[in-house]
Design a protein around this motif. Structure first.
Motif, short mmCIF file in Angstrom:
data_model
loop_
_atom_site.label_atom_id
_atom_site.label_comp_id
_atom_site.label_asym_id
_atom_site.label_seq_id
_atom_site.Cartn_x
_atom_site.Cartn_y
_atom_site.Cartn_z
N ALA A 196 5.06 22.20 62.97
CA ALA A 196 5.00 22.75 64.33
C ALA A 196 6.10 23.79 64.52
O ALA A 196 7.07 23.85 63.77
N ASP A 197 5.94 24.64 65.55
CA ASP A 197 6.94 25.67 65.81
C ASP A 197 8.27 25.07 66.27
O ASP A 197 9.33 25.63 66.00
N SER A 198 8.21 23.96 66.98
CA SER A 198 9.44 23.35 67.50
C SER A 198 9.63 21.97 66.88
O SER A 198 8.70 21.38 66.31
N LEU A 199 10.85 21.49 67.02
CA LEU A 199 11.20 20.19 66.45
C LEU A 199 11.92 19.35 67.47
O LEU A 199 12.82 19.83 68.17
N SER A 200 11.55 18.09 67.55
CA SER A 200 12.29 17.09 68.30
C SER A 200 12.34 15.86 67.40
O SER A 200 11.34 15.15 67.25
N GLY A 201 13.49 15.66 66.77
CA GLY A 201 13.58 14.57 65.80
C GLY A 201 15.01 14.21 65.50
O GLY A 201 15.94 14.59 66.21
N THR A 202 15.19 13.47 64.42
CA THR A 202 16.52 13.02 64.01
C THR A 202 16.71 13.27 62.52
O THR A 202 15.74 13.48 61.77
N GLY A 203 17.96 13.24 62.11
CA GLY A 203 18.29 13.40 60.70
C GLY A 203 19.74 13.03 60.47
O GLY A 203 20.42 12.56 61.38
N TYR A 204 20.20 13.24 59.25
CA TYR A 204 21.60 12.96 58.94
C TYR A 204 22.24 14.23 58.38
O TYR A 204 21.58 15.08 57.77
N ALA A 205 23.54 14.37 58.59
CA ALA A 205 24.26 15.60 58.27
C ALA A 205 24.86 15.54 56.87
O ALA A 205 25.30 14.49 56.41
N ARG A 206 24.88 16.70 56.22
CA ARG A 206 25.60 16.89 54.96
C ARG A 206 26.42 18.18 55.08
O ARG A 206 25.95 19.14 55.69
N PRO A 207 27.63 18.22 54.51
CA PRO A 207 28.39 19.47 54.51
C PRO A 207 27.60 20.58 53.86
O PRO A 207 26.87 20.36 52.89
N LEU A 208 27.74 21.77 54.39
CA LEU A 208 26.90 22.88 53.97
C LEU A 208 27.51 23.68 52.84
O LEU A 208 26.89 23.90 51.81
N PHE A 209 28.72 24.14 53.01
CA PHE A 209 29.26 25.13 52.09
C PHE A 209 30.10 24.46 51.00
O PHE A 209 31.12 23.86 51.27
N ARG A 210 29.63 24.61 49.78
CA ARG A 210 30.35 24.13 48.61
C ARG A 210 30.40 25.26 47.59
O ARG A 210 29.54 26.15 47.58
N VAL A 211 31.38 25.23 46.74
CA VAL A 211 31.57 26.30 45.77
C VAL A 211 31.35 25.75 44.36
O VAL A 211 31.94 24.75 43.97
N PHE A 212 30.49 26.42 43.61
CA PHE A 212 30.22 26.06 42.22
C PHE A 212 30.37 27.32 41.36
O PHE A 212 30.34 28.43 41.87
N PRO A 213 30.50 27.16 40.06
CA PRO A 213 30.58 28.34 39.19
C PRO A 213 29.28 29.14 39.23
O PRO A 213 28.19 28.58 39.39
N GLY A 214 29.40 30.45 39.10
CA GLY A 214 28.22 31.30 39.08
C GLY A 214 27.82 31.79 40.45
O GLY A 214 28.54 31.62 41.44
N SER A 215 26.65 32.41 40.51
CA SER A 215 26.15 32.99 41.76
C SER A 215 25.24 32.00 42.49
O SER A 215 24.39 31.36 41.86
N PRO A 216 25.39 31.87 43.81
CA PRO A 216 24.52 30.95 44.55
C PRO A 216 23.10 31.47 44.71
O PRO A 216 22.16 30.69 44.87
N SER A 217 22.93 32.80 44.71
CA SER A 217 21.60 33.38 44.91
C SER A 217 20.97 33.73 43.57
O SER A 217 21.66 33.87 42.54
N LEU A 218 19.65 33.89 43.58
CA LEU A 218 18.91 34.21 42.37
C LEU A 218 18.49 35.68 42.41
O LEU A 218 17.97 36.15 43.43
N PRO A 219 18.70 36.44 41.34
CA PRO A 219 18.36 37.87 41.33
C PRO A 219 16.89 38.10 41.65
O PRO A 219 16.00 37.46 41.07
N GLY A 220 16.65 39.01 42.59
CA GLY A 220 15.29 39.36 42.94
C GLY A 220 14.56 38.34 43.78
O GLY A 220 13.38 38.51 44.08
N ARG A 221 15.25 37.26 44.19
CA ARG A 221 14.63 36.22 45.00
C ARG A 221 15.49 35.97 46.23
O ARG A 221 16.31 35.05 46.26
#
Length: 251
Positions: free
Chosen positions: A131-156
């Motif tokens: 649906a276009d809108s949401l009314s629900g529940t969920g659980y939180a996880r930290p968003l920003f973490r740093v790993f080796p390499g690039s987070p994005s994929l070339p051309g995607r």
């Protein structure tokens, strides 16, 4: 080398090995205690009544697995994929869709679930729009973490290896909260609803078995040391080797 000298060398090596293996065993027991404490904390947070998402603190340690209430409108035009996510041994992606929260210019990223992708990347997300809108529940996880390499994929531009603040700015033109909400729901959903991502299993991991292994090695070392010191006290290692060599020649 005299027998007494070899005995001393054997004792020193055995003691060193016992110290090493028992230290590793106690380290695994500490890891087990940490795992149990973390599981207790996660269970408590998942059992707490959900709160509105805007009440979440930016402290990543405090929000970890905190349950929240979500109300907003999906921005499917900006949704992304987290590549190489497996489920029961199958490759796939997690679908991350921004949810615009009424009364604020900041959106929250919502993990709507996992879908199959044969290469761990390619999946038609338009098939999985709800649906276009949401009314629900969920659980939180930290968003920003740093790993080796690039987070994005070339051309995607819609695909990421992990979520990174700078990389997301190129895809999402408005601010987002520093956490992602994993939606509650059926882990085996059907139709246009992707299977939801369940909380991680709250098991104790392999730490106890690893600890038993290390302690067993220490016991074996002690028993082996006493065997060579007590069971064969009147024969040197050279005599044992010479006897073995003689037996081999006679054969």
């Amino acid at each position: 080398m005299a027998r007494r000298t070899r005995d001393y060398v054997l004792i020193v090596l055995s003691i060193g090995f016992v110290i090493l293996t028992t230290s590793l065993g106690f380290w695994q027991l500490r890891r087990l205690a940490q795992r149990r404490a973390q599981n207790t904390e996660v269970e408590a947070r998942l059992a707490d009544p959900p709160i509105p998402v805007r009440q979440l603190t930016h402290d990543s340690a405090a929000l970890h697995y905190r349950r929240v209430i979500l109300n907003g409108r999906y921005d499917y035009s900006r949704e992304i994929k987290i590549a190489d996510r497996t489920r029961d041994g199958s490759p796939g992606v997690n679908i991350i869709t921004p949810l615009r929260i009424p009364g604020t210019d900041t959106a929250v990223l919502v993990n709507r679930g996992w879908v199959y992708a044969p290469d761990g990347l390619t999946a038609d997300l338009s098939h999985w729009r709800e649906a276009d809108s949401l009314s629900g529940t969920g659980y939180a996880r930290p968003l920003f973490r740093v790993f080796p390499g690039s987070p994005s994929l070339p051309g995607r531009p819609d695909a990421f290896r992990w979520l990174d603040r700078d990389a997301l700015r190129a895809r999402i033109p408005y601010p987002v909260y520093p956490f992602v909400i994993v939606l509650d729901g059926d882990p085996a959903s059907h139709g246009r609803i992707p299977p939801r991502v369940p909380p991680p299993p709250l098991d104790e991991g392999p730490h106890k078995s690893y600890a038993i292994q290390w302690f067993s090695f220490a016991i074996i070392a002690v028993v082996g040391m006493f065997f060579f010191l007590r069971v064969v006290p009147d024969r040197t290692i050279d005599e044992i080797l010479a006897s073995d060599a003689k037996n081999s020649n006679e054969r």
